[in-house]
Design an enzyme around this catalytic site. Sequence first.
Site, PDB file in Angstrom:
ATOM      1  N   CYS A   1       0.864  -1.172   0.000  1.00 24.26           N
ATOM      2  CA  CYS A   1       0.000   0.000   0.000  1.00 24.26           C
ATOM      3  C   CYS A   1       0.903   1.226   0.000  1.00 24.26           C
ATOM      4  O   CYS A   1       1.671   1.424   0.950  1.00 24.26           O
ATOM      5  CB  CYS A   1      -0.925  -0.021   1.215  1.00 24.26           C
ATOM      6  SG  CYS A   1      -2.062   1.365   1.217  1.00 24.26           S
ATOM      7  N   GLY A   2       0.820   2.014  -1.069  1.00 22.73           N
ATOM      8  CA  GLY A   2       1.702   3.171  -1.200  1.00 22.73           C
ATOM      9  C   GLY A   2       1.354   4.276  -0.215  1.00 22.73           C
ATOM     10  O   GLY A   2       2.216   4.760   0.527  1.00 22.73           O
TER      11      GLY A   2
ATOM     12  N   HIS B   1      -8.231  -4.018  -7.943  1.00 17.15           N
ATOM     13  CA  HIS B   1      -8.301  -2.551  -7.989  1.00 17.15           C
ATOM     14  C   HIS B   1      -8.624  -2.136  -9.432  1.00 17.15           C
ATOM     15  O   HIS B   1      -8.006  -2.637 -10.374  1.00 17.15           O
ATOM     16  CB  HIS B   1      -6.963  -1.909  -7.610  1.00 17.15           C
ATOM     17  CG  HIS B   1      -6.550  -2.092  -6.183  1.00 17.15           C
ATOM     18  ND1 HIS B   1      -6.140  -3.293  -5.664  1.00 17.15           N
ATOM     19  CD2 HIS B   1      -6.462  -1.196  -5.172  1.00 17.15           C
ATOM     20  CE1 HIS B   1      -5.824  -3.145  -4.385  1.00 17.15           C
ATOM     21  NE2 HIS B   1      -6.012  -1.875  -4.060  1.00 17.15           N
TER      22      HIS B   1
ATOM     23  N   ASP C   1     -10.209   5.231  -3.317  1.00 18.89           N
ATOM     24  CA  ASP C   1      -9.011   5.809  -2.711  1.00 18.89           C
ATOM     25  C   ASP C   1      -9.088   7.330  -2.796  1.00 18.89           C
ATOM     26  O   ASP C   1      -9.251   7.887  -3.885  1.00 18.89           O
ATOM     27  CB  ASP C   1      -7.774   5.284  -3.451  1.00 18.89           C
ATOM     28  CG  ASP C   1      -6.493   5.472  -2.659  1.00 18.89           C
ATOM     29  OD1 ASP C   1      -6.411   6.435  -1.875  1.00 18.89           O
ATOM     30  OD2 ASP C   1      -5.573   4.666  -2.834  1.00 18.89           O
TER      31      ASP C   1
ATOM     32  N   CYS D   1      -3.432   6.885  -4.946  1.00 19.05           N
ATOM     33  CA  CYS D   1      -3.116   5.457  -4.826  1.00 19.05           C
ATOM     34  C   CYS D   1      -1.660   5.184  -5.255  1.00 19.05           C
ATOM     35  O   CYS D   1      -1.332   5.231  -6.454  1.00 19.05           O
ATOM     36  CB  CYS D   1      -4.090   4.604  -5.639  1.00 19.05           C
ATOM     37  SG  CYS D   1      -3.920   2.840  -5.270  1.00 19.05           S
ATOM     38  N   GLY D   2      -0.840   4.866  -4.278  1.00 24.86           N
ATOM     39  CA  GLY D   2       0.598   4.660  -4.562  1.00 24.86           C
ATOM     40  C   GLY D   2       0.849   3.468  -5.465  1.00 24.86           C
ATOM     41  O   GLY D   2       1.623   3.550  -6.438  1.00 24.86           O
ATOM     42  N   THR D   3       0.180   2.339  -5.181  1.00 24.16           N
ATOM     43  CA  THR D   3       0.403   1.164  -6.029  1.00 24.16           C
ATOM     44  C   THR D   3      -0.285   1.373  -7.390  1.00 24.16           C
ATOM     45  O   THR D   3       0.204   0.900  -8.414  1.00 24.16           O
ATOM     46  CB  THR D   3      -0.089  -0.122  -5.326  1.00 24.16           C
ATOM     47  OG1 THR D   3      -1.442   0.069  -4.871  1.00 24.16           O
ATOM     48  CG2 THR D   3       0.780  -0.481  -4.137  1.00 24.16           C
TER      49      THR D   3
HETATM   50  O1  PYC Z   1      -1.853   3.788  -1.978  1.00 25.21           O
HETATM   51  O2  PYC Z   1      -1.311   1.839  -2.792  1.00 25.21           O
HETATM   52  C1  PYC Z   1      -2.095   2.586  -2.250  1.00 25.21           C
HETATM   53  C2  PYC Z   1      -3.414   2.056  -1.840  1.00 25.21           C
HETATM   54  C3  PYC Z   1      -3.918   0.815  -2.059  1.00 25.21           C
HETATM   55  C4  PYC Z   1      -5.196   0.777  -1.488  1.00 25.21           C
HETATM   56  C5  PYC Z   1      -5.434   2.014  -0.937  1.00 25.21           C
HETATM   57  N1  PYC Z   1      -4.338   2.779  -1.154  1.00 25.21           N
END
Ligand code: PYC
Length: 313
Positions: free
Chosen positions: A89-90, A209, A235, A239-241
């Site tokens: 999770c980013g 996702h 999100d 969303c980092g990923t």
């Molecule tokens: O930021 O990777 C992310 C993430 C995944 C699910 C919610 N945020």
Amino acid sequence: MSNSIKVIDSHTEGEPTRVIIDGGPDLGAGSLLEQRALMAQQYDHIRRAVILEPRGSDVLVGALLCPPTDPACATGVIFFNNRGYLNMCGHGTIGVAVTLAYLGLISESEIKIETPVGVVTVTMNGANEASVKNVASYLYLADVSVEVETLGVVTGDVAWGGNWFFLAHDCPLDLTLANQELLTHYARLIKNALIKNNTTGKDGAEIDHIEFFSEPEVAGADSKNFVLCPGDAYDRSPCGTGTSAKLACLAAKGKLKPKQLWVQDSIINSRFEAFYEFNEQAEIIPTITGRAYIHAETTILRHPDDPFKNGIG
Ligand code: PYC
């Protein structure tokens, strides 16, 4: 059962992270995948108590700090949400790093954190900003088409950025908060169609996702996105990923050069800055920068007689 669990709440560009700092389960010293499996089998009531109503909400991502197997890492972390367990999770990693800094638990400006899908490197750019060098990300299936109820044929890419994403080429609606419920509905329909069509990530992994993109509204951004997470919350951050998966697609299609900045705005106009580099194996390694702010220190209490001590649902 621990009746008292201490957590620190932060949000990263609007998306919340709840880090358990005391009262979490002891998951032993196995690999992070083994520790996550043990948590899912024996301690899922902790995830439910921390994340679900009445103590939490569908939007929360939880983080359990646990022992890393790699001695170079400051900590291991298991991320979870209202549906179950995440791979990486980013936004959550930025939230964890800012939480550790807030608690005075990290003194170096660069630390490594072990996740179930690999080690990520976090550079603190001050108390509230961090850059996450993510796991290797890649485009897995380009230009996949699926027949989606109501929408007709939808085409997009399947990519890995630490989680599995379907990145739709076309956006069904303007990416505004006013359209959030309908965007969620369409993203869910696409997710169902991918399942029905047996379209998966590597080794049959569920694509959990779904990501839509549009032109940005705010100066300086390259794109705006909407990301539906497993559990059907969207999100609030970019969303980092998901941004890592986007970089992997852009790189594979020759649309973004190594080290070229990509500014990703979210549905609420919060922002990650990102770029990628190639590692020695010629894999795409994205780095995502964002800000997190601590907003609560809480002790979660669970009375033994409380019928909802482990959450609702
Ligand atoms: O930021 O990777 C992310 C993430 C995944 C699910 C919610 N945020």
